[in-house]
Enzyme design. Structure first.
Site, PDB file in Angstrom:
ATOM      1  CG  ASP A 209      -2.052   0.988   1.140  1.00 35.06           C
ATOM      2  OD1 ASP A 209      -2.428   1.359   0.014  1.00 35.06           O
ATOM      3  OD2 ASP A 209      -2.563   1.410   2.190  1.00 35.06           O
ATOM      4  CG  ASN A 214       0.931   3.990   4.075  1.00 32.63           C
ATOM      5  OD1 ASN A 214       0.547   4.485   5.128  1.00 32.63           O
ATOM      6  ND2 ASN A 214       0.197   3.131   3.378  1.00 32.63           N
ATOM      7  CG  ASP A 227      -0.491   1.180   7.140  1.00 33.21           C
ATOM      8  OD1 ASP A 227      -0.674   0.054   7.655  1.00 33.21           O
ATOM      9  OD2 ASP A 227      -1.367   1.804   6.542  1.00 33.21           O
TER      10      ASP A 227
END
Length: 351
Positions: A209, A214, A227
């Site tokens: 992701d 992030n 994350d």
């Protein structure tokens, strides 16, 4: 649309969460701040020794313990290889044993040190080259072995599962469902064809992701990843395409800078560029199902009031038809992510 179970974490009161942290062997001083996260419940907590930590209470039913522990092990492996990530601490579980994932009164908890930073300046080619080098180092570690329990993101499987769930749960207005199902079936066929055209595709463990939210940047140390909640097995281009923005020319310049940095550390198979649009399409279908599955959580209707309307699904039909054109083999030029691509499924700033 059928109602989904209420997963609003209503029992996670401040008192419960502070007690859970104490049960896990920490000593919070009472100061806590809820952080932005749709998927889990995430807090910044100050401890009596002066440290600040990020505590994550995992959403029930999303990941198994084995999947979460595999994510934690990957973070620890990256940290040991000096790839800058925020790895979870070892805590004390209910039996007194050390573990990175603990169960407290039916809730699952993990804790990591707080590590601040700001978003990277992706208009700067040198920043992109730095991120490219960092991703290459992450993928070098990722190639050492595959995830055994986490999701595979190298076929149309996640899109098929999302499509099937949405149709089975009457998530679409009846008058739009046939058109959406038809265009989605065509998209899934093209996603499968794209992966089938690369039978020798090399896969590895990924961040999964990797959008700008992030990656946090500090002036002295540069970028670090947060994350890993969506870590998957897949092609490395999955960790590149969501960092592109602007029009096609801008995206091409950004991609070139990312790959310049990446290939200072590791080889990149240029054939993977064919997968950018199929991966984008897969994410679009998956994103719609993610919202629908979470609709029983009161936070979601408040945050996404436009979801589930006839206009939303009509727009999805149009966007997916555009993706059919974008996925044609002749079109290998990257495009900027759409708004949906930039949504962080977790958004918790926790590795």
């Amino acid at each position: 649309m059928r109602a989904t179970p209420d997963l609003s974490f209503g029992e996670l009161t401040p008192e419960f969460m502070l007690d859970a942290l104490e049960a896990a062997g920490l000593r919070p001083d009472g100061r806590m701040l809820q952080l932005n996260s749709f998927e889990n419940r995430v807090l910044q907590v100050h401890l009596e020794d002066g440290q600040a930590v990020v505590a994550k209470f995992y959403r029930p039913g999303r990941w198994t313990d084995a999947q979460i522990l595999e994510e934690h092990a990957f973070a620890a492996e990256l940290a040991a290889a000096e790839v800058p990530v925020v790895a979870p601490w070892s805590l004390r579980d209910e039996s007194g044993q050390a573990a990175t994932l603990v169960h407290v009164a039916g809730q699952r908890l993990a804790v990591a040190p707080r590590q601040g930073g700001r978003g990277p300046e992706l208009e700067d080619p040198e920043v992109l080259r730095w991120i490219g080098r960092l991703l290459a180092r992450l993928h070098e570690v990722g190639r050492r072995q595959a995830f055994r329990h986490r999701v595979d993101w190298h076929s149309a499987g996640p899109a098929c599962a999302a499509r099937d769930w949405l149709l089975a749960n009457d998530a679409l207005p009846p008058e739009i469902a046939p058109a959406w199902a038809d265009v989605t079936a065509q998209c899934i066929a093209m996603i499968e064809a794209a992966f089938a055209s690369l039978p020798d595709l090399q896969l590895c463990r990924l961040h999964g992701d990797c959008h700008p939210g992030n990656i946090l940047w500090t002036p002295d140390a540069g970028p670090h990843f947060v994350d890993l909640d969506d870590a998957v097995n897949g092609p490395v281009v999955q960790d590149l395409w969501m960092l592109l923005s602007g029009d096609a020319d801008q995206a091409n310049h950004q991609l070139r800078a990312l790959l310049e940095g990446y290939e200072q550390i590791a080889d990149f198979d240029d054939r993977e560029l064919r997968l950018i649009e199929p991966l984008r399409t897969l994410r679009m279908i998956h994103y719609s199902a993610w919202l629908a599955r979470r609709w029983g959580d009161p936070a979601f209707p408040l945050a996404f009031p436009w979801f589930g309307t006839a206009n939303y699904w009509m727009d999805q039909v149009s966007l997916l038809r555009e993706q059919l054109t974008a996925m044609q083999p002749k079109d290998a030029q990257p495009q900027a992510p759409r708004l949906d691509d930039e949504v962080d499924f977790d958004g918790d700033g926790f590795a």
